[in-house]
Design an enzyme around this catalytic site. Sequence first.
Site, mmCIF file in Angstrom:
data_model
loop_
_atom_site.group_PDB
_atom_site.id
_atom_site.type_symbol
_atom_site.label_atom_id
_atom_site.label_comp_id
_atom_site.label_asym_id
_atom_site.label_seq_id
_atom_site.Cartn_x
_atom_site.Cartn_y
_atom_site.Cartn_z
ATOM 1 C CB SER A 1 56.501 21.856 76.915
ATOM 2 O OG SER A 1 57.333 20.912 77.118
ATOM 3 C CG HIS B 1 54.941 19.499 73.248
ATOM 4 N ND1 HIS B 1 54.971 19.091 71.976
ATOM 5 C CD2 HIS B 1 56.188 19.715 73.579
ATOM 6 C CE1 HIS B 1 56.245 19.061 71.416
ATOM 7 N NE2 HIS B 1 57.019 19.185 72.459
ATOM 8 C CG HIS C 1 59.278 16.609 70.594
ATOM 9 N ND1 HIS C 1 59.646 18.056 70.713
ATOM 10 C CD2 HIS C 1 59.888 15.980 69.436
ATOM 11 C CE1 HIS C 1 60.719 18.282 70.088
ATOM 12 N NE2 HIS C 1 60.770 17.208 69.066
ATOM 13 C CG MET D 1 63.618 15.695 71.251
ATOM 14 S SD MET D 1 63.337 17.251 72.277
ATOM 15 C CE MET D 1 61.723 16.919 73.079
ATOM 16 C CG MET E 1 62.996 21.059 66.660
ATOM 17 S SD MET E 1 61.657 21.012 68.236
ATOM 18 C CE MET E 1 62.711 21.595 69.362
ATOM 19 C CG ASP F 1 58.720 22.070 70.703
ATOM 20 O OD1 ASP F 1 59.046 22.933 71.456
ATOM 21 O OD2 ASP F 1 59.184 20.850 70.828
HETATM 22 C C1 DX5 Z 1 62.942 21.432 73.597
HETATM 23 C C2 DX5 Z 1 61.309 21.100 73.765
HETATM 24 C C3 DX5 Z 1 60.361 21.993 74.000
HETATM 25 C C4 DX5 Z 1 60.544 22.787 75.240
HETATM 26 C C5 DX5 Z 1 60.094 24.292 74.992
HETATM 27 O O1 DX5 Z 1 63.689 20.467 73.331
HETATM 28 O O2 DX5 Z 1 61.120 20.218 72.630
HETATM 29 O O3 DX5 Z 1 59.164 21.488 73.717
HETATM 30 O O4 DX5 Z 1 59.979 22.334 76.275
HETATM 31 O O5 DX5 Z 1 60.333 25.070 75.952
HETATM 32 P P1 DX5 Z 1 60.391 26.672 75.827
HETATM 33 O O6 DX5 Z 1 58.751 27.032 75.458
HETATM 34 O O7 DX5 Z 1 60.569 26.835 77.176
HETATM 35 O O8 DX5 Z 1 61.272 27.048 75.013
HETATM 36 ZN ZN ZN Z 2 59.153 19.500 72.352
#
Ligand code: DX5
Ligand code: ZN
Length: 227
Positions: A11, A36, A69, A71, A140, A176
């Site tokens: 990510s 990502h 992704h 959000m 998630m 994720d």
């Molecule tokens: C969180 C994101 C993730 C995040 C994961 O809301 O959707 O993609 O970047 O980060 P790590 O791997 O550090 O938990």
């Molecule tokens: Zn994500």
Amino acid sequence: MTTSDIKIAPSILAADFANFGAEIEAVEAQGADWIHVDVMDGHFVPNITFGPETCKAIRPHIKTVMDVHLMISPVDAYIEAFADAGADVITAHVEAGPHIHRTLQAIRGAGAKAGLALNPGTDLDSVDYLLDMVDLVCIMTVNPGFGGQKFIHSQVEKVRKLRAMIGDRPIHIEIDGGVTPETAPLVVEAGADVLVAGSAVFKGGSVGNPAPYGDNIRAIRQAADLR
Ligand code: DX5
Ligand code: ZN
């Protein structure tokens, strides 16, 4: 599932925001399978990142898969823009609005693969009538909004149940949040095949010193293979 089926998707939320192009090229050269891209609106989640223009700008630097992704809420008005920006996969949250069925239709209609994301508190009942219209389900394993949070272990059982629900449909299960060499084997064993990792991939490295990215990716992959 064999070893080679596991995809590691770094990510860029954990990358240098002033240097996305070079960060993406570095992490792909170090073994990333997908990139990502976390889009946050400060409304659906309590953080803001970037939108379709940034996605379009980074697209030429991605040789693998651009995994976007979303959000954000509402979603539908922006799907075309993310598809035009070159997203290969567009994932929307089941919690983002009342009409996720329409949203998934719109994503496929725009020519992208459709992903459905579930927050940790959301039950699998919500995907029951959607499985024939998705290419990916994202479980998630943190509450979305920030990188570097702790993996929520209750979601492992959800992954196992989802894999059984999916049966032989060609649907990826993406994880994720909080993926590390310690947590990766738990979710892969339960049936996941795409692992998003932000902090666990980018820690210790930089564009000028990208070798740690490769070490970190290999550590997650090897741990997943030893499940
Ligand atoms: C969180 C994101 C993730 C995040 C994961 O809301 O959707 O993609 O970047 O980060 P790590 O791997 O550090 O938990
Ligand atoms: Zn994500």
